[in-house]
Write an enzyme that holds these catalytic residues in place. Structure first.
Site, PDB file in Angstrom:
ATOM      1  N   ARG A  20       0.830  -1.204   0.000  1.00  0.00           N
ATOM      2  CA  ARG A  20       0.000   0.000   0.000  1.00  0.00           C
ATOM      3  C   ARG A  20       0.862   1.249   0.000  1.00  0.00           C
ATOM      4  NH1 ARG A  20      -3.900  -0.452   5.070  1.00  0.00           N
ATOM      5  NH2 ARG A  20      -1.920  -1.040   6.047  1.00  0.00           N
ATOM      6  N   ASP A  94      12.711   1.991   4.326  1.00  0.00           N
ATOM      7  CA  ASP A  94      11.666   1.965   5.352  1.00  0.00           C
ATOM      8  C   ASP A  94      12.245   1.577   6.706  1.00  0.00           C
ATOM      9  OD1 ASP A  94      12.198  -0.584   4.299  1.00  0.00           O
ATOM     10  OD2 ASP A  94      10.161  -1.320   4.639  1.00  0.00           O
TER      11      ASP A  94
END
Length: 259
Positions: A20, A94
């Site tokens: 996502r 990330d």
């Protein structure tokens, strides 16, 4: 989302994950709100605010990165910008942002467990140097792998509560094997980390964080009490970079040699 113009202090953080798009809205150096969208949300998007609002983007999906670089005010965050020591070239942005954000906000040493599509462990010591980590398939991916790579096992959803350990039918057996093995692994990594860094903060984030913290609360309460569930640590990391940029704008406004 609100309209933006060049005179207002608002900007967006965008973390492109494997499943996502993860968004955050900021006003100067203040995080206002976060939300998630599917990749497909912007396929037929007509509003031109994306041509105006500044977006600081981090991505683990190269194909998606290229799509977003078409917008004029997108700044791609790279590993070279992360002010931590001992980073290696293939470390996920990330993971780097999450451990930077958690450590800056909560203090180093810190261990970040990101329960997304992949489940990752990333630890930094008191000197803000990367100690290392680990990567394994996340909860949903483990269920999908069994369904996709076997002839008879069904696709399973994530149980909302701890399953029965000794199952007497196939679906419960899949739940039991996956959940209890994953929890045991999390406990083992936390215990090993705390042996070396007993004063460390431990943070759980990612899409499956809440369901895992629910399992841990019931099954390993002593581990549960050590963990802080914090959804926004990656955006804390993006904010750290924005703060550094505001303190030294000339250096950070130099053209990116990588294009």
């Amino acid at each position: 989302m609100d309209k933006y113009d060049n005179q207002n202090p608002f900007w967006l953080g965008l973390m492109i994950g494997n499943s996502r798009l993860h968004w955050a809205k900021f006003e100067d150096l203040k995080l206002l709100e976060t939300w998630n969208t599917e990749y497909s949300y912007f396929e037929n998007y007509q509003d031109n605010f994306l041509d105006i609002v500044p977006i600081r983007l981090a991505s683990v999906v190269p194909k998606q990165t290229k799509l977003w670089q078409q917008y004029p005010n997108v700044e791609v965050i790279t590993l070279e910008q992360i002010p931590l020591k001992n980073l290696y070239s293939t470390l996920g942005i990330d993971r780097a942002l999450a451990v930077l954000g958690a450590g800056t906000q909560l203090g180093f040493p810190v261990l970040v467990i990101d329960a997304g599509t992949a489940l990752t462990f990333t630890g930094c010591d008191r000197d803000q140097s990367l100690v290392g980590g680990a990567i394994l398939p996340g909860l949903g991916l483990q269920f999908s792998a069994l369904a996709n790579k076997t002839a008879a096992l069904p696709q399973m959803s994530k149980p909302q509560h701890l399953p029965q350990r000794w199952a007497i039918e196939t679906q419960e057996a899949i739940h039991s094997g996956t959940v209890y093995t994953l929890l045991a692994g999390i406990r083992d990594f936390i215990e090993a980390w705390c042996q070396d860094f007993p004063e460390s903060q431990i943070v759980l984030t990612g899409g499956d964080a809440h369901i895992l913290i629910t399992y841990l609360q019931e099954h390993f309460p002593s581990v549960y009490t050590q963990i802080l569930e914090i959804p926004d640590v990656i955006f804390w990391g993006i904010l750290v970079l924005r703060q550094k940029q505001s303190q030294n704008p000339k250096k950070n406004n130099q053209p990116d040699s990588n294009g």
